[in-house]
Design a protein around this motif. Structure first.
Motif, PDB file in Angstrom:
ATOM      1  N   TYR A  38      -6.518  18.486  27.295  1.00 26.22           N
ATOM      2  CA  TYR A  38      -6.224  19.304  26.136  1.00 26.22           C
ATOM      3  C   TYR A  38      -6.100  18.437  24.883  1.00 26.22           C
ATOM      4  CZ  TYR A  38      -5.267  22.430  29.922  1.00 26.22           C
ATOM      5  OH  TYR A  38      -5.415  23.168  31.068  1.00 26.22           O
ATOM      6  N   GLN A  40      -4.538  18.482  20.984  1.00 24.05           N
ATOM      7  CA  GLN A  40      -3.545  19.175  20.168  1.00 24.05           C
ATOM      8  C   GLN A  40      -3.421  18.501  18.806  1.00 24.05           C
ATOM      9  OE1 GLN A  40       0.635  19.083  21.391  1.00 24.05           O
ATOM     10  NE2 GLN A  40       0.892  21.203  20.714  1.00 24.05           N
ATOM     11  N   TYR A  89      -3.663  15.546  26.179  1.00 21.32           N
ATOM     12  CA  TYR A  89      -2.862  15.675  27.392  1.00 21.32           C
ATOM     13  C   TYR A  89      -3.752  15.951  28.594  1.00 21.32           C
ATOM     14  CZ  TYR A  89       1.156  16.238  24.276  1.00 21.32           C
ATOM     15  OH  TYR A  89       2.141  16.048  23.320  1.00 21.32           O
ATOM     16  N   CYS A  91      -3.755  17.234  32.729  1.00 22.87           N
ATOM     17  CA  CYS A  91      -3.005  18.220  33.522  1.00 22.87           C
ATOM     18  C   CYS A  91      -3.621  18.275  34.916  1.00 22.87           C
ATOM     19  CB  CYS A  91      -3.089  19.580  32.848  1.00 22.87           C
ATOM     20  SG  CYS A  91      -2.318  20.937  33.754  1.00 22.87           S
ATOM     21  N   SER A  92      -2.760  18.326  35.925  1.00 22.75           N
ATOM     22  CA  SER A  92      -3.257  18.379  37.297  1.00 22.75           C
ATOM     23  C   SER A  92      -2.420  19.308  38.150  1.00 22.75           C
ATOM     24  CB  SER A  92      -3.234  16.977  37.923  1.00 22.75           C
ATOM     25  OG  SER A  92      -3.596  17.011  39.289  1.00 22.75           O
ATOM     26  N   PHE A 103       1.796  17.826  33.724  1.00 20.21           N
ATOM     27  CA  PHE A 103       1.074  17.322  32.572  1.00 20.21           C
ATOM     28  C   PHE A 103       1.330  15.822  32.415  1.00 20.21           C
ATOM     29  CE2 PHE A 103      -0.672  20.900  30.265  1.00 20.21           C
ATOM     30  CZ  PHE A 103       0.060  21.984  30.710  1.00 20.21           C
ATOM     31  N   GLY A 105       2.072  12.574  29.810  1.00 23.89           N
ATOM     32  CA  GLY A 105       2.997  12.448  28.698  1.00 23.89           C
ATOM     33  C   GLY A 105       2.348  12.541  27.328  1.00 23.89           C
TER      34      GLY A 105
ATOM     35  N   GLY B  46       6.151  15.860  24.887  1.00 23.42           N
ATOM     36  CA  GLY B  46       4.969  16.357  25.570  1.00 23.42           C
ATOM     37  C   GLY B  46       5.129  17.747  26.144  1.00 23.42           C
ATOM     38  N   LEU B  47       4.080  18.171  26.839  1.00 25.95           N
ATOM     39  CA  LEU B  47       4.035  19.516  27.409  1.00 25.95           C
ATOM     40  C   LEU B  47       4.710  19.560  28.783  1.00 25.95           C
ATOM     41  CD1 LEU B  47       0.268  20.181  26.601  1.00 25.95           C
ATOM     42  CD2 LEU B  47       2.230  21.086  25.345  1.00 25.95           C
ATOM     43  N   GLU B  48       5.362  20.673  29.057  1.00 27.35           N
ATOM     44  CA  GLU B  48       6.003  20.883  30.356  1.00 27.35           C
ATOM     45  C   GLU B  48       5.672  22.280  30.860  1.00 27.35           C
ATOM     46  OE1 GLU B  48      10.373  20.368  32.456  1.00 27.35           O
ATOM     47  OE2 GLU B  48      10.303  21.193  30.423  1.00 27.35           O
ATOM     48  N   TRP B  49       5.099  22.362  32.047  1.00 24.85           N
ATOM     49  CA  TRP B  49       4.819  23.659  32.664  1.00 24.85           C
ATOM     50  C   TRP B  49       6.129  24.280  33.124  1.00 24.85           C
ATOM     51  CZ3 TRP B  49       4.831  24.759  38.218  1.00 24.85           C
ATOM     52  CH2 TRP B  49       4.315  26.020  38.537  1.00 24.85           C
ATOM     53  N   ASN B 111      -7.029  23.538  38.086  1.00 22.11           N
ATOM     54  CA  ASN B 111      -6.277  24.477  37.275  1.00 22.11           C
ATOM     55  C   ASN B 111      -6.397  24.111  35.804  1.00 22.11           C
ATOM     56  OD1 ASN B 111      -3.173  23.802  36.196  1.00 22.11           O
ATOM     57  ND2 ASN B 111      -4.035  22.283  37.574  1.00 22.11           N
ATOM     58  N   PHE B 113      -5.511  25.833  31.535  1.00 30.92           N
ATOM     59  CA  PHE B 113      -4.910  26.843  30.682  1.00 30.92           C
ATOM     60  C   PHE B 113      -5.835  27.102  29.492  1.00 30.92           C
ATOM     61  CE2 PHE B 113      -0.756  26.960  32.689  1.00 30.92           C
ATOM     62  CZ  PHE B 113      -0.656  25.711  33.279  1.00 30.92           C
ATOM     63  N   TRP B 116      -4.623  29.697  24.713  1.00 33.10           N
ATOM     64  CA  TRP B 116      -3.179  29.564  24.499  1.00 33.10           C
ATOM     65  C   TRP B 116      -2.765  30.478  23.340  1.00 33.10           C
ATOM     66  CZ3 TRP B 116      -0.116  24.976  26.245  1.00 33.10           C
ATOM     67  CH2 TRP B 116      -0.819  24.180  27.167  1.00 33.10           C
TER      68      TRP B 116
END
Lengths: 112, 126
Positions: A38, A40, A89, A91-92, A103, A105, B46-49, B111, B113, B116
């Motif tokens: 991603y 951002q 970022y 993501c897995s 994700f 960091g 950062g991002l957190e699911w 997976n 996303f 958004w």
């Protein structure tokens, strides 16, 4: 489960290529799990750039590519442009028996 | 074109429950094969699911938040919602909703996303 490990920052000059790494474990990136990436920009929502490890959504420049080796996934941006400056970022999927997502960091890309 | 929009209070008091709704337009939330997820991002971090809900109603949560999180879906309104209880200042973040595609086939799992929502800042403060 720990977040995936990314370098805090990378930089490059316009026209150059850079690679951002995303290191996990045998339970996430290293397993048969396909990473997504991603982009951002400040104050904006993340945007999907790569999915299933190396696929680009419609509309994403072919300057963006993804790959994986062992426990490390990578995002490569070729022909750097000023607008590529952003946070990135990875993501897995990380669950063994249920849906669980982690994700990285995040990496700040600076275009010099 | 599928669009998502978060809504809810921007300020929540400590120990109370944070409640957000994500409205989906341009497509049906009941579409098969999709999850609908919540992700958060503390200021400067950062991002957190947080978790995801399958169109059928099955829920999946981040273990670190599981005891405080509830995600539900209202197909009649094409919305899904997040509730996070007993909030503290550490829960201050921009909260995003997103369509979540995930699968495991033949041992291979993917997976992602997309798209958004624009995100909504929730501040926990008295």
């Amino acid at each position: 489960q720990s977040a995936l490990t990314q370098p805090a920052s990378v930089s490059g000059s316009p026209g150059q290529s850079i690679t951002i790494s995303c290191t996990g474990t045998s339970s996430d990136v290293g397993s048969y799990n396909l990473v997504s990436w991603y982009q951002q920009h400040p104050g904006k929502a993340p945007k999907l750039m790569i999915y299933e490890g190396s696929k680009r959504p419609s509309g994403v420049s072919n300057r963006f590519s993804g790959s994986k080796s062992g426990n490390t996934a990578s995002l490569t941006i070729s022909g750097l442009q000023a607008e590529d400056e952003a946070d990135y970022y990875c993501c897995s999927y990380a669950g063994s028996s249920t849906l669980y997502v982690v994700f990285g960091g995040g990496t700040k890309l600076t275009v010099l | 074109q599928l669009q998502l929009q978060e809504s809810g209070p921007g300020l929540v008091k400590p120990s109370e429950t944070l409640s957000l709704t994500c409205t989906v337009s341009g497509g049906s939330i009941s579409s098969s094969s999709y999850y609908w997820g919540w992700i958060r991002q503390p200021p400067g971090k950062g991002l957190e699911w947080i978790g995801s809900i399958y169109y059928s109603g099955s829920t999946y949560y981040n273990p670190s938040l599981k005891s405080r999180v509830t995600i539900s879906v209202d197909t009649s309104k094409n919305q899904f919602s997040l509730k996070l209880s007993s909030v503290t200042a550490a829960d201050t973040a921009v909260y995003y909703c997103a369509r979540h595609q995930g699968y495991c086939t033949g041992g291979v799992c993917g997976n992602w996303f997309d798209p958004w929502g624009q995100g909504t800042l929730v501040t926990v403060s008295s």
